[in-house]
Design an enzyme around this catalytic site. Structure first.
Site, PDB file in Angstrom:
ATOM      1  N   GLU A 128      28.113  67.272   7.853  1.00 14.26           N
ATOM      2  CA  GLU A 128      28.569  66.723   9.135  1.00 14.26           C
ATOM      3  C   GLU A 128      29.468  67.674   9.929  1.00 14.26           C
ATOM      4  OE1 GLU A 128      30.206  62.848   8.300  1.00 14.26           O
ATOM      5  OE2 GLU A 128      28.210  61.967   8.172  1.00 14.26           O
ATOM      6  N   GLU A 179      21.628  60.631   5.352  1.00 10.70           N
ATOM      7  CA  GLU A 179      22.566  59.554   5.029  1.00 10.70           C
ATOM      8  C   GLU A 179      22.261  58.365   5.917  1.00 10.70           C
ATOM      9  OE1 GLU A 179      26.766  60.230   5.090  1.00 10.70           O
ATOM     10  OE2 GLU A 179      26.629  62.245   4.209  1.00 10.70           O
TER      11      GLU A 179
END
Length: 437
Positions: free
Chosen positions: A218, A338
């Site tokens: 991320e 995810e």
């Protein structure tokens, strides 16, 4: 998901209870499934043909999951059985790839104690994870550093440079532009990729058990909303990884937000803030040394007060947009590495989480049916019993809820039928899917 959802352990916690829960799981949860996993140990490298992953000349769609904690739990003998229990469970559900951390920088059970200094005991724990995954027929998507502070992350690299008096800035984002820190990270990457597994004798870069590498979990560089700083880092680091390892696939680890120059920032991003984070799904993923794109799905954290049905509609819109990008713009596979549904949602019920999962699975299945760029999805996150300290508001023990377990395995079987039909699948998967028909 930009929050401190990953908790490093703080020493031994309930070791006897935790070990007992693993034994109970192994002997009680799967006593009725007699599956021979020895055939799973023969693996080939996963390749790419346009927008699809390929294994041994066949299309490979992924029903995967996240267990970020595998290396950490493999360090101590009392918790090591959890690794096998989790990987066995994944195999029994027909899952094929687990995403997990190949980093722990300066924290408890640190792999990298300081720049270029490693704890051999923790490296052997990662060796164990890879060797055990191979035994269970599970491939691993290994992430190399965290944008978040959990397990050290880019903050730890910046602190190291600052402590040595060579850091340009105390800003976390100097991770991306400080030449000294770039050298730190390159040295780390080289150490991991060229590591010779003490159990298998295979260097990581030569091991097909590893599905691929993820540069950073991320990434955000909010000090440069134009995205130029992050783009430069991604170009340099992806080229560096490929200079060492040309056998494995490489992705970035993006959340999937569209940047300030993308028209989709106005139509698909959850809000204006998403275009100001220094990342851009299209621009970043177009880098030639990036093999596939990645995005995450957390609408309950991106929106506040949105109705559940509206969230489900947004999930479909978000996924279809990125799959379209893979097909038309990137010409690469897209993986949703995810997706999770928080137990802190208002009026949470497991049946809502199941509907959320099913929405993701349905979009993936429809893409696969059309030979689209949607290549896989990974639940955040799976645990085994006795791991309360590692849970966040997304963690589940999937076999504790039969409806959720059934939903996951049914998705496995739907994808398997697309991949040449069940007749072409291994015996364990045919056995699993025949039970579901």
């Amino acid at each position: 998901m930009q929050r401190e959802r990953m908790m490093a352990g703080n020493g031994l916690f309930y070791p006897i209870i935790g070990f007992a829960s693993v034994l109970a799981f192994i002997y009680m949860s799967f006593g009725d499934l007699k599956i021979n996993l020895s055939e799973e140990t023969k693996m080939s490298f996963v390749g790419r043909n346009g927008t699809q992953f390929m294994v041994d000349g066949k299309v490979f769609y992924i029903n995967g999951w996240n267990s970020y904690w595998l290396m950490d739990q493999a360090v101590d003998e009392y918790s090591k059985p959890r690794v096998r229990a989790m990987l066995q469970a994944g195999a029994k559900m027909g899952l094929t790839v687990c995403r997990t951390w190949a980093f722990n920088d300066g924290a408890y059970h640190a792999l990298q104690i300081s720049p270029g200094r490693f704890d051999e005991r923790v490296f052997k724990a990662l060796d164990h994870v890879i060797a055990e995954a191979r035994k269970q027929g599970i491939r691993l998507l290994l992430s190399l550093v965290n944008n978040l502070q959990a397990y050290g992350g880019k903050t730890q690299y910046v602190n190291w440079a600052w402590q040595e008096g060579i850091g340009l800035s105390s800003s976390n984002d100097s991770f991306f532009f400080d030449p000294s820190i770039r050298i730190y990270f390159k040295n780390y990457v080289k150490a991991v990729l060229t590591r010779k597994n003490t159990i298998t004798g295979i260097e990581y870069r030569d091991d097909p058990t590893i599905f691929g590498w993820e540069l950073i979990n991320e990434p955000r560089c909010m000090s440069d909303a134009s995205g130029d700083t992050l783009q430069d880092w991604l170009e340099e680091m992806s080229a560096y990884v490929k200079s060492i390892d040309k056998k494995h696939l490489l992705t970035i680890g993006l959340e999937g937000f569209y940047g300030p120059n993308s028209p989709k920032r106005l139509t698909v991003n959850p809000a204006q803030w998403a275009a100001t984070l220094g990342a851009d799904f299209i621009r970043n993923s177009k880098i030639s040394t990036i093999d596939f794109a990645s995005a995450h799905i957390y609408p309950d954290h991106w929106f506040h007060g949105q109705e559940f049905e509206a969230e489900l509609k947004y999930v479909s819109k978000w996924m279809l947009s990125h799959i379209e990008d893979g097909d038309k713009e990137l010409k690469k596979p897209v993986m949703f590495t995810e997706f999770g549904f928080s137990t802190e949602n208002k009026n949470f019920h497991p049946s809502k989480r199941d509907r959320f999962f099913n929405t993701v699975f349905d979009v993936m299945y429809q893409s696969a049916r059309k030979n689209g760029a949607g290549a896989g999805s990974f639940v955040w996150q799976f645990l085994v019993g006795g791991m309360e300290e590692y849970n966040d508001d997304f963690g589940i023990v999937p076999w504790e809820r039969p409806a959720t377990y059934r939903l996951i395995t049914e998705h496995t079987c739907r994808l398997a039928r697309i991949q040449g039909g069940l007749a072409q699948q291994k015996a364990s998967l045919k056995d699993l899917c025949s039970r579901r028909r």
